[in-house]
Every structure is written in structure tokens, then in C-alpha cells.
Design a protein around this motif. Structure first.
Motif, PDB file in Angstrom:
ATOM      1  N   ALA A 494       0.826  -1.215   0.000  1.00  0.00           N
ATOM      2  CA  ALA A 494       0.000   0.000   0.000  1.00  0.00           C
ATOM      3  C   ALA A 494       0.852   1.254   0.000  1.00  0.00           C
ATOM      4  N   HIS A 495       2.148   1.106   0.315  1.00  0.00           N
ATOM      5  CA  HIS A 495       3.033   2.282   0.418  1.00  0.00           C
ATOM      6  C   HIS A 495       4.080   2.320  -0.689  1.00  0.00           C
ATOM      7  N   TRP A 496       4.027   1.376  -1.607  1.00  0.00           N
ATOM      8  CA  TRP A 496       5.037   1.384  -2.697  1.00  0.00           C
ATOM      9  C   TRP A 496       4.938   2.666  -3.490  1.00  0.00           C
ATOM     10  N   GLY A 497       6.083   3.200  -3.852  1.00  0.00           N
ATOM     11  CA  GLY A 497       6.155   4.390  -4.705  1.00  0.00           C
ATOM     12  C   GLY A 497       5.942   5.687  -3.970  1.00  0.00           C
ATOM     13  N   ARG A 498       5.724   5.656  -2.650  1.00  0.00           N
ATOM     14  CA  ARG A 498       5.441   6.893  -1.907  1.00  0.00           C
ATOM     15  C   ARG A 498       6.619   7.375  -1.084  1.00  0.00           C
ATOM     16  N   ALA A 499       7.703   6.601  -1.059  1.00  0.00           N
ATOM     17  CA  ALA A 499       8.866   7.027  -0.282  1.00  0.00           C
ATOM     18  C   ALA A 499       9.487   8.252  -0.927  1.00  0.00           C
ATOM     19  N   GLY A 500       9.939   9.184  -0.112  1.00  0.00           N
ATOM     20  CA  GLY A 500      10.614  10.396  -0.582  1.00  0.00           C
ATOM     21  C   GLY A 500       9.667  11.369  -1.231  1.00  0.00           C
TER      22      GLY A 500
END
Length: 500
Positions: A494-500
Motif C-alpha cells: 500500500a506504500h510502494w512508490g510513496r517514499a521520498g
């Protein structure tokens, strides 16, 4: 077949059956036991160094310092891979937890590790009678991966191979390794038949391009093709800038001659071509340095014959000039003794000569290729040197330019190792080393030196929704081998691609 040498007539089915049985036991042994077995083999090499080196001197003509260093390297490789086994990172363990809310639909529990491929056939090298032979880099990497090994010994040093096998087998047995974990056979036909045997699951080879291509074809043509890592031919181009020659031309010339002459040029990393601007004093210094090198025996009569033929053909190439003529002598036993030969031709003449002039010359010979300031060095690398173990650049202090940046990119695309202000002979046995390259350097662009070499003898296996008691030790919840693991918990997607 005896435990220390290959019998005159070998039951190859029995050899492979023994290798399969040894693999099945070895591959599941505790890592500590397997590491200790490699350490025992290293100790055996240390304790019998004098006898090994004495045999090497008699059979190969290599010098005592060279063989002493090679024996040390062989023991170091064993100790390095013992540490690799204990660390467990090579298994690349990945644990994905079951996730009913996974982003693209419910995900089952998936666990992945690398698995040893099975019995490995190793065709030993002639020019490294220890470091690429019975218990050399290929054998050690395969053993560390969890495979059993059958070595097709090289005819150039049969007694040394037999002694090495005897010592190592005894050491492995005493450390708790299964019987026949390491076996040797001899004979070209035996090697071919083993390569085609259904029980062999991977193969490694160090030798000529012609021989390697033939064997690679056999491996690919099997009913069940197998991975075949062949280290074949490499001319290892070296580029010198005008500024580097002005800054330290004499030192470069001296080191170049030493690199070409080392072990009579019988090294896979010998610099075969040096690309440089016209510089007369550079040639004079090379001639002077080459004249100081004593003659060295080539490994075998066959290699000596091939070297003399190749040297003559190159010297007769249109446009070729002699910088240092060198010498060749055949003794009463048929062995060739040689001193370094250095030739020179223009880029235009080299292109006109075509592929015949670009083939590797196995022996103490190199060609200087003179270029003009307008030469496109990156294009030259792509066109003339498309597959090598190494490419070297010698630059002046602080020298940087778009032309050099393009050449570095071309070198990385066409070589396994790119080095600066040094010489390619001498391959460090270290985790970051890459000893491979695009064809014809190797048949598969991986490495036969360094800890990454273990990957050639492993394959990935995933276990899905598997009961813990049926999982291999690296994947069990308790992690009894204490290996590093990468874990993907439920809800992570659910959190992939949201880092940074």
C-alpha cells in the motif's frame, strides 16, 4: 578411479553417480561444516607447499615466485569462500508474508532462496596449475555453493593435479565432507562425455576460444541444456594519452614490458594491444626494457608451436613494424623459450588487416596501435575490441574530457574490468572483482574471480504456502543457519512508490 588420480579407463557413470550422492549430502550440510571443510583444504595446501611447487616447476616451466604466489592465492580463495558460506548472504533469502490486502490481489506466503545446481564439471586451465585447476576458483565457488565437483584435469600438469586432488580429498574427508565430493578425470573424450552426461548440471572452462566455443555448443545442444561458463580469449586493450606519456612515459614503458613478459605472456589478462599517439621515445624505452628480459619457457610444446606461428604471422602483417624483436628458441625437448616481442602499426593498417590481426596471441607479444589526435577512441573500442576481460586507461594527473568519458563508457560496455594507471595482469581475489566480459572474453558475462563467482552455480527456488517443517533451513521461521533475510511484511504494497 582412485582417490588421487584418474584411472586409465574410467567408469564415467560411476563417477557421476558418486558426484550426485555427494551433492545430495553436501548441499544440506550445516554451513559451519562446509566452511570448515574448505578451511581444511586450505591448510593442506599450506602444509604441502614445497612439494606442490616442486612438481609445478617440473611440469610447467613457471617460476618459483609465480607458483608460490599462485599457491597462496589458491589457499586464500578457499578461506574467502569459507567466510562467504558462514555469512549466508549469497543465498539471497527473501521472505514475503501472506497478505490478503496485497495491491493486486491476495498474496500467499512466498519464500525464496538460491539452491545449488548440482554436480559441476570443471575443465582445468593449463596456465594456472593451482589457482584455476583442481581446487582453483571454479571448483571452490562450486563447492561453496553446495555443489559436488568433477575436474577434468589439464594434460600440462598431471602429477601436480593428482597430488592436489589427493591432498584436498583427504582434507575434505577429515573435515566431515561426503566421499567423492571432489573427483578428477583425465582425457579430452572423457571431458566431452561428462559434459553430455545427464547427471552434470553445470560446467566451467578456462582455455582457448576454439575449445570453449566447441564445449559451449555441446552444453547447449544437450537434451537438457546446462549453464556453461567459459573463459576464452581476451586482448585487453590499453589506452595511453599524450599527456600521460609526457608525464611518465618511461615508467609506463617499463611497466608495460613487465606486464607483457610476466609468465611469458601466458596470462588471460596480458595487454595485447596498446593504443597511443606516436611517441618515438616511448618505443625506444620499450625496446631497451625488453632487451633486459631473460627468456622464459612456454608451458607446453603445443603452446610454443602456436606462439611461434602466431608471432610470425603478425610480423608479416602489412604495415607492421618491429619495436622489440624479441627471440624464440626451441630446446632439445621441443619446448619454446621466448623473450618479449613488441610490434607497432597504425590504426589504419590495423583496420585494413582485419580480424586476423586482432586475435589473441598467447605468449610474450603485444602490438602498439598508433592513433592521431582526431581518432574516435570510443568507436575504436566498440569496433575492434568488442569483448574483453579488461580495458585500461593511462591518464595524466587530473586529465578529464568528454572524449575520455566516452571511452570509459565504451570500455564498461565491452569489458568486465576497467582500470586506470595500472596494468591488467594480476587479478585480486576480492569481493568486488569482476573477471569476465562480453564474448569472446567469456561465454556468459559473469565472473570467475571474487565472491560473486558463486552465483554461477546457484538457481532460485521459491516455496509458496509451505509448512515450516518442510522448508529448507534458510527459509524456516527459526532461521537455524542464521542467514540474512529480506522480508516484505503484509500491508507493505500500500506504500510502494510513496517514499521520498
Amino acid at each position: 578411479m582412485t582417490s588421487s588420480s584418474a584411472a586409465a579407463t574410467t567408469d564415467l557413470d560411476a563417477v557421476v553417480s558418486a558426484a550426485v550422492a555427494a551433492y545430495e549430502q553436501w548441499s544440506v550440510l550445516d554451513p559451519g561444516v562446509r566452511a570448515d571443510a574448505l578451511l581444511a583444504a586450505a591448510t593442506a595446501l599450506d602444509e604441502n607447499a614445497d612439494e606442490l611447487i616442486t612438481l609445478g616447476l617440473a611440469e610447467t616451466g613457471l617460476t618459483r615466485p609465480r607458483l608460490t604466489g599462485e599457491r597462496t592465492r589458491t589457499a586464500v580463495q578457499l578461506r574467502l569462500f569459507a567466510d562467504v558460506i558462514r555469512a549466508g548472504e549469497y543465498l539471497d533469502v527473501r521472505i514475503d508474508a501472506a497478505d490478503p490486502d496485497f495491491a493486486i490481489g491476495p498474496r500467499p506466503a512466498v519464500r525464496r532462496t538460491l539452491w545449488p545446481v548440482g554436480p559441476v564439471l570443471n575443465f582445468a586451465a593449463g596456465n594456472f596449475p593451482l589457482a584455476f585447476s583442481v581446487i582453483g576458483g571454479d571448483s571452490v565457488a562450486a563447492l561453496a555453493a553446495g555443489c559436488s565437483v568433477i575436474v577434468k584435469v589439464h594434460p600440462g600438469h598431471p602429477q601436480l593435479s593428482a597430488l592436489t586432488a589427493q591432498l584436498v580429498r583427504s582434507a575434505l574427508d577429515s573435515a566431515g565432507a561426503p566421499a567423492d565430493l571432489l573427483q578428477i578425470v583425465s582425457g579430452e573424450q572423457e571431458g566431452v562425455e561428462l559434459l553430455q552426461h545427464s547427471g552434470i548440471r553445470a560446467a566451467a572452462f578456462t582455455g582457448s576460444t576454439r575449445g570453449g566455443v566447441f564445449l559451449a555448443g555441446l552444453a547447449a545442444a544437450r537434451d537438457t541444456p546446462i549453464p556453461f561458463f567459459g573463459e576464452l580469449g581476451s586482448v585487453n586493450p590499453v589506452y595511453l594519452t599524450a599527456a600521460a606519456l609526457t608525464e611518465r612515459g618511461d615508467a609506463i614503458a617499463d611497466a608495460f614490458v613487465a606486464s607483457v613478459a610476466g609468465s611469458a605472456g601466458q596470462l588471460c589478462t596480458k595487454p595485447g594491444f596498446v593504443v597511443a599517439p606516436e611517441h618515438e621515445k616511448f618505443g625506444e624505452r620499450i625496446a631497451a626494457a625488453a632487451s633486459e628480459v631473460g627468456e622464459h619457457r612456454l608451458l607446453s610444446e603445443k603452446i610454443g608451436d602456436a606462439y611461434r606461428e602466431r608471432r610470425t604471422a603478425l610480423m608479416d602483417t602489412p604495415g607492421m613494424q618491429v619495436v622489440a624483436a624479441g627471440s624464440v628458441r626451441v630446446d632439445d625437448d621441443g619446448h619454446t623459450w621466448a623473450t618479449p616481442t613488441v610490434l607497432r602499426m597504425t590504426e589504419q593498417d590495423l583496420r585494413a588487416a582485419g580480424d586476423d590481426a586482432l586475435e589473441e596471441c598467447f605468449g610474450p607479444l603485444a602490438v602498439i596501435v598508433t592513433v592521431t589526435g582526431g581518432s574516435d577512441l570510443a568507436a575504436l573500442q566498440y569496433e575492434l575490441f568488442p569483448g574483453n576481460l579488461t580495458t585500461t586507461l593511462h591518464l595524466a594527473g587530473g586529465e578529464v574530457s568528454p572524449t575520455l568519458a566516452a571511452l570509459v563508457t565504451a570500455a564498461a560496455q565491452t569489458s568486465g574490468r576497467v582500470l586506470f594507471d595500472g596494468w591488467p595482469t594480476g587479478v585480486a581475489v576480492t569481493p568486488a572483482m569482476q573477471h569476465g566480459g562480453p564474448f569472446p572474453a567469456t561465454t556468459v558475462d559473469t565472473t570467475s574471480v571474487g565472491t560473486a563467482a558463486i552465483g554461477r552455480f546457484l538457481r532460485g527456488v521459491s516455496f509458496q504456502s509451505t509448512p515450516d517443517a518442510l522448508l529448507p533451513p534458510p527459509l524456516q521461521d527459526a532461521n537455524p543457519w542464521h542467514v540474512p533475510r529480506t522480508e516484505a511484511p503484509a500491508g507493505e504494497s500500500a506504500h510502494w512508490g510513496r517514499a521520498g
